[in-house]
Design a protein around this motif. Structure first.
Motif, PDB file in Angstrom:
ATOM      1  N   GLN A  22       0.837  -1.202   0.000  1.00 21.93           N
ATOM      2  CA  GLN A  22       0.000   0.000   0.000  1.00 21.93           C
ATOM      3  C   GLN A  22       0.872   1.252   0.000  1.00 21.93           C
ATOM      4  OE1 GLN A  22      -2.644  -0.493   3.407  1.00 21.93           O
ATOM      5  NE2 GLN A  22      -4.360  -0.578   2.008  1.00 21.93           N
ATOM      6  N   LEU A  23       1.938   1.197   0.799  1.00 23.30           N
ATOM      7  CA  LEU A  23       2.851   2.341   0.838  1.00 23.30           C
ATOM      8  C   LEU A  23       3.534   2.537  -0.512  1.00 23.30           C
ATOM      9  CD1 LEU A  23       4.423   1.897   4.384  1.00 23.30           C
ATOM     10  CD2 LEU A  23       2.745   3.583   3.686  1.00 23.30           C
ATOM     11  N   VAL A  24       3.878   1.419  -1.154  1.00 31.55           N
ATOM     12  CA  VAL A  24       4.482   1.503  -2.497  1.00 31.55           C
ATOM     13  C   VAL A  24       3.490   2.154  -3.451  1.00 31.55           C
ATOM     14  CG1 VAL A  24       5.419   0.178  -4.439  1.00 31.55           C
ATOM     15  CG2 VAL A  24       5.970  -0.501  -2.108  1.00 31.55           C
ATOM     16  N   ALA A  25       2.227   1.724  -3.367  1.00 29.33           N
ATOM     17  CA  ALA A  25       1.197   2.262  -4.250  1.00 29.33           C
ATOM     18  C   ALA A  25       0.999   3.752  -4.024  1.00 29.33           C
ATOM     19  CB  ALA A  25      -0.118   1.517  -4.014  1.00 29.33           C
ATOM     20  N   ILE A  26       1.022   4.163  -2.763  1.00 28.37           N
ATOM     21  CA  ILE A  26       0.841   5.580  -2.424  1.00 28.37           C
ATOM     22  C   ILE A  26       2.020   6.401  -2.947  1.00 28.37           C
ATOM     23  CG2 ILE A  26       0.768   7.195  -0.458  1.00 28.37           C
ATOM     24  CD1 ILE A  26      -0.873   4.907   0.974  1.00 28.37           C
ATOM     25  N   GLU A  27       3.210   5.852  -2.775  1.00 31.46           N
ATOM     26  CA  GLU A  27       4.430   6.536  -3.238  1.00 31.46           C
ATOM     27  C   GLU A  27       4.419   6.700  -4.764  1.00 31.46           C
ATOM     28  OE1 GLU A  27       6.970   7.877  -1.719  1.00 31.46           O
ATOM     29  OE2 GLU A  27       8.566   7.894  -3.205  1.00 31.46           O
ATOM     30  N   GLN A  28       3.915   5.654  -5.420  1.00 30.99           N
ATOM     31  CA  GLN A  28       3.952   5.581  -6.875  1.00 30.99           C
ATOM     32  C   GLN A  28       2.877   6.434  -7.547  1.00 30.99           C
ATOM     33  OE1 GLN A  28       2.818   1.741  -8.248  1.00 30.99           O
ATOM     34  NE2 GLN A  28       4.789   1.342  -9.195  1.00 30.99           N
ATOM     35  N   ASN A  29       1.759   6.604  -6.868  1.00 32.49           N
ATOM     36  CA  ASN A  29       0.609   7.246  -7.487  1.00 32.49           C
ATOM     37  C   ASN A  29       0.742   8.775  -7.436  1.00 32.49           C
ATOM     38  OD1 ASN A  29      -1.980   8.096  -8.232  1.00 32.49           O
ATOM     39  ND2 ASN A  29      -2.882   6.212  -7.436  1.00 32.49           N
ATOM     40  N   PRO A  30       0.900   9.414  -8.599  1.00 32.43           N
ATOM     41  CA  PRO A  30       1.113  10.873  -8.578  1.00 32.43           C
ATOM     42  C   PRO A  30      -0.113  11.646  -8.087  1.00 32.43           C
ATOM     43  CG  PRO A  30       0.893  10.066 -10.831  1.00 32.43           C
ATOM     44  CD  PRO A  30       0.900   8.859  -9.949  1.00 32.43           C
ATOM     45  N   LYS A  31      -1.284  11.000  -8.110  1.00 29.53           N
ATOM     46  CA  LYS A  31      -2.510  11.689  -7.666  1.00 29.53           C
ATOM     47  C   LYS A  31      -2.585  11.760  -6.145  1.00 29.53           C
ATOM     48  CE  LYS A  31      -5.372  10.826 -11.654  1.00 29.53           C
ATOM     49  NZ  LYS A  31      -5.871   9.617 -12.308  1.00 29.53           N
ATOM     50  N   ILE A  32      -1.841  10.885  -5.461  1.00 24.86           N
ATOM     51  CA  ILE A  32      -1.851  10.906  -3.998  1.00 24.86           C
ATOM     52  C   ILE A  32      -0.752  11.862  -3.536  1.00 24.86           C
ATOM     53  CG2 ILE A  32      -1.697   9.537  -1.871  1.00 24.86           C
ATOM     54  CD1 ILE A  32      -2.588   7.108  -3.583  1.00 24.86           C
ATOM     55  N   LYS A  33      -1.168  12.954  -2.910  1.00 25.16           N
ATOM     56  CA  LYS A  33      -0.219  14.026  -2.565  1.00 25.16           C
ATOM     57  C   LYS A  33       0.375  13.862  -1.173  1.00 25.16           C
ATOM     58  CE  LYS A  33      -1.072  16.194  -6.414  1.00 25.16           C
ATOM     59  NZ  LYS A  33      -0.165  15.812  -7.509  1.00 25.16           N
ATOM     60  N   GLY A  34      -0.365  13.225  -0.280  1.00 27.57           N
ATOM     61  CA  GLY A  34       0.125  13.112   1.093  1.00 27.57           C
ATOM     62  C   GLY A  34      -0.491  11.931   1.819  1.00 27.57           C
ATOM     63  N   LEU A  35       0.164  11.537   2.910  1.00 27.06           N
ATOM     64  CA  LEU A  35      -0.320  10.379   3.668  1.00 27.06           C
ATOM     65  C   LEU A  35      -0.389  10.713   5.156  1.00 27.06           C
ATOM     66  CD1 LEU A  35      -0.943   7.279   3.933  1.00 27.06           C
ATOM     67  CD2 LEU A  35       1.508   6.943   4.146  1.00 27.06           C
ATOM     68  N   LEU A  36      -1.553  10.439   5.731  1.00 32.70           N
ATOM     69  CA  LEU A  36      -1.728  10.596   7.172  1.00 32.70           C
ATOM     70  C   LEU A  36      -1.709   9.194   7.787  1.00 32.70           C
ATOM     71  CD1 LEU A  36      -2.529  12.393   9.653  1.00 32.70           C
ATOM     72  CD2 LEU A  36      -4.889  11.873   9.084  1.00 32.70           C
ATOM     73  N   VAL A  37      -0.810   8.981   8.736  1.00 32.80           N
ATOM     74  CA  VAL A  37      -0.727   7.673   9.387  1.00 32.80           C
ATOM     75  C   VAL A  37      -1.321   7.816  10.787  1.00 32.80           C
ATOM     76  CG1 VAL A  37       0.807   5.795  10.082  1.00 32.80           C
ATOM     77  CG2 VAL A  37       1.401   7.212   8.127  1.00 32.80           C
ATOM     78  N   VAL A  38      -2.415   7.134  11.040  1.00 28.32           N
ATOM     79  CA  VAL A  38      -3.053   7.216  12.348  1.00 28.32           C
ATOM     80  C   VAL A  38      -2.659   5.986  13.160  1.00 28.32           C
ATOM     81  CG1 VAL A  38      -5.243   7.334  13.581  1.00 28.32           C
ATOM     82  CG2 VAL A  38      -4.965   8.551  11.421  1.00 28.32           C
ATOM     83  N   LEU A  39      -2.083   6.234  14.327  1.00 27.44           N
ATOM     84  CA  LEU A  39      -1.621   5.108  15.146  1.00 27.44           C
ATOM     85  C   LEU A  39      -2.458   4.936  16.405  1.00 27.44           C
ATOM     86  CD1 LEU A  39       1.630   6.507  14.420  1.00 27.44           C
ATOM     87  CD2 LEU A  39       1.840   4.102  14.884  1.00 27.44           C
ATOM     88  N   ASN A  40      -2.885   3.722  16.641  1.00 25.79           N
ATOM     89  CA  ASN A  40      -3.469   3.362  17.923  1.00 25.79           C
ATOM     90  C   ASN A  40      -3.077   1.900  18.125  1.00 25.79           C
ATOM     91  OD1 ASN A  40      -4.862   3.333  20.279  1.00 25.79           O
ATOM     92  ND2 ASN A  40      -6.820   3.933  19.397  1.00 25.79           N
ATOM     93  N   THR A  41      -1.821   1.724  18.477  1.00 23.34           N
ATOM     94  CA  THR A  41      -1.276   0.376  18.500  1.00 23.34           C
ATOM     95  C   THR A  41      -0.642   0.017  19.843  1.00 23.34           C
ATOM     96  OG1 THR A  41       0.346  -1.107  17.453  1.00 23.34           O
ATOM     97  CG2 THR A  41       0.864   1.219  17.391  1.00 23.34           C
ATOM     98  N   VAL A  42      -0.709  -1.247  20.175  1.00 21.46           N
ATOM     99  CA  VAL A  42      -0.090  -1.728  21.418  1.00 21.46           C
ATOM    100  C   VAL A  42       1.285  -2.332  21.152  1.00 21.46           C
ATOM    101  CG1 VAL A  42      -2.208  -2.133  22.716  1.00 21.46           C
ATOM    102  CG2 VAL A  42      -1.375  -3.907  21.174  1.00 21.46           C
ATOM    103  N   GLY A  43       1.775  -2.168  19.926  1.00 18.95           N
ATOM    104  CA  GLY A  43       3.088  -2.710  19.583  1.00 18.95           C
ATOM    105  C   GLY A  43       2.941  -3.954  18.733  1.00 18.95           C
ATOM    106  N   GLY A  44       3.962  -4.776  18.725  1.00 21.66           N
ATOM    107  CA  GLY A  44       3.898  -5.986  17.917  1.00 21.66           C
ATOM    108  C   GLY A  44       5.264  -6.446  17.470  1.00 21.66           C
ATOM    109  N   ASP A  45       5.291  -7.061  16.299  1.00 25.39           N
ATOM    110  CA  ASP A  45       6.523  -7.655  15.778  1.00 25.39           C
ATOM    111  C   ASP A  45       7.568  -6.584  15.452  1.00 25.39           C
ATOM    112  OD1 ASP A  45       7.442 -10.435  14.434  1.00 25.39           O
ATOM    113  OD2 ASP A  45       8.175  -8.733  13.250  1.00 25.39           O
ATOM    114  N   ILE A  46       8.789  -6.789  15.931  1.00 27.27           N
ATOM    115  CA  ILE A  46       9.848  -5.796  15.737  1.00 27.27           C
ATOM    116  C   ILE A  46      10.192  -5.620  14.270  1.00 27.27           C
ATOM    117  CG2 ILE A  46      12.270  -5.252  16.186  1.00 27.27           C
ATOM    118  CD1 ILE A  46      12.020  -6.515  18.846  1.00 27.27           C
ATOM    119  N   GLU A  47      10.382  -6.739  13.592  1.00 28.94           N
ATOM    120  CA  GLU A  47      10.798  -6.671  12.190  1.00 28.94           C
ATOM    121  C   GLU A  47       9.728  -6.008  11.335  1.00 28.94           C
ATOM    122  OE1 GLU A  47      13.477  -9.697  11.075  1.00 28.94           O
ATOM    123  OE2 GLU A  47      14.205  -8.560  12.776  1.00 28.94           O
ATOM    124  N   ALA A  48       8.470  -6.391  11.558  1.00 32.64           N
ATOM    125  CA  ALA A  48       7.377  -5.828  10.771  1.00 32.64           C
ATOM    126  C   ALA A  48       7.221  -4.342  11.074  1.00 32.64           C
ATOM    127  CB  ALA A  48       6.081  -6.566  11.069  1.00 32.64           C
ATOM    128  N   GLY A  49       7.336  -3.993  12.355  1.00 33.14           N
ATOM    129  CA  GLY A  49       7.210  -2.595  12.756  1.00 33.14           C
ATOM    130  C   GLY A  49       8.308  -1.747  12.162  1.00 33.14           C
TER     131      GLY A  49
END
Lengths: 69, 240
Positions: free
Chosen positions: B67-94
């Motif tokens: 999804q991030l690749v798609a957002i980066e690639q798509n010239p029509k998408i100008k910006g990204l808001l990342v909303v976090l409400n997380t308790v953590g998780g896998d180190i590598e994935a994070g």
């Protein structure tokens, strides 16, 4: 390795249960792994594609239900 | 494809659909307007190499990364808001998500709502600008294997190495120093049964982890500022 504030025993509760079987399904040219939900619906588990734009398709996000007639 | 005998009923149904079925909702609605700002929510546990039991609410990195690749690639998408409400998780994935966010040329703003604990912290600081709501909390604590007594020095060294990866990332991408971060991570007396620090809203800004206290309005106006700035300056390489 997990780095979380939730105790590990809570995160892993139910890990020994068998996962629901999944199938691969192509809808509208998009290959997905789905979990069957009755006769005419399935829940999307993941999208299998090398086209990044496929991952932005609204109706096929993981957890959404795809239906057919 | 001929029908195979002995298949479970559901599989036969699915196979029929593959060949003849019509889907109610087409996956791509042609002509659908691409929104200039996209919003990515990082919720619950960040799932990594292991599928977590269904009772967990999870963010799946194998879905977020393309999804991030798609957002980066798509010239029509100008910006990204990342909303976090997380308790953590896998180190590598994070860390994978954090690294992806960091190296994107599309302007990004993160908003910590509710909680951005453990591995949520590097993701929050990875955005170009970070905002935390006044009541949101971030727990900074050491990495550990719960229930396991560390008897072998190598195990400890491995954990330490993992921890250093997280610390280095946070320090490189925020205003917090290694000493302050380590001090918060190993502080005793703050958490009831654990080592670490809980930062609430303003405190996260004071220590230099997050840029500003605010809400969705603040985050979106910062994002549009970044977008207009970027459009004047022209695209910059994200590979510094």
């Amino acid at each position: 390795m997990l780095y979380t504030v939730v105790p590990l025993e809570d995160v892993l509760e139910g890990i020994d249960q068998e996962p629901t079987p999944t199938f691969e399904l192509t809808i509208g040219g998009l290959l997905m792994e789905v979990e069957p939900q009755g006769d005419f619906a399935a829940k999307v588990v993941r999208i299998i594609s090398s086209n990044p734009q496929d991952y932005l398709v609204e109706n096929c996000q993981p957890g959404s239900i795809v239906r057919w007639t | 494809m001929s029908e195979q005998p002995g298949l479970p009923e559901e599989e036969v149904t699915l196979q029929t659909i593959k060949e003849l079925g019509q889907v109610e909702l087409p996956p791509t609605s042609p002509g659908a307007e691409v929104q200039p700002y996209h919003c990515l929510t990082i919720i619950g546990q960040i799932e990594g190499h292991m599928v977590l039991p269904p009772r967990n609410k999870t963010t799946k990195y194998e879905h977020v990364i393309p999804q991030l690749v798609a957002i980066e690639q798509n010239p029509k998408i100008k910006g990204l808001l990342v909303v976090l409400n997380t308790v953590g998780g896998d180190i590598e994935a994070g860390l994978a998500i954090a690294e992806m966010l960091k190296t994107m040329t599309t302007p990004t703003v993160s908003l910590v709502l509710g909680g951005g604990h453990s591995i949520g912290a590097p993701i929050a600081v990875a955005a170009d600008y970070s905002v935390i709501s006044a009541t949101a909390t971030m727990t900074i604590h050491p990495i550990r294997l719960s229930g396991l007594v560390i008897g072998v020095p190598q195990t400890y060294e491995y954990l330490d190495k993992m921890q250093d990866r997280v610390i280095r990332f946070i320090v490189e991408h925020s205003r917090v120093s290694t000493d302050v971060l380590r001090d918060m991570m190993f502080r005793t007396g703050e958490l009831v049964r654990d080592v670490g620090t809980v930062l609430v809203g303003e405190e996260a800004v004071r220590v230099g982890l997050i840029d500003e206290v605010g809400g969705v309005g603040t985050a979106l106006s910062r994002l549009s500022q970044l977008v207009s700035q970027r459009s004047i300056e022209g695209p910059v390489g994200g590979m510094q």
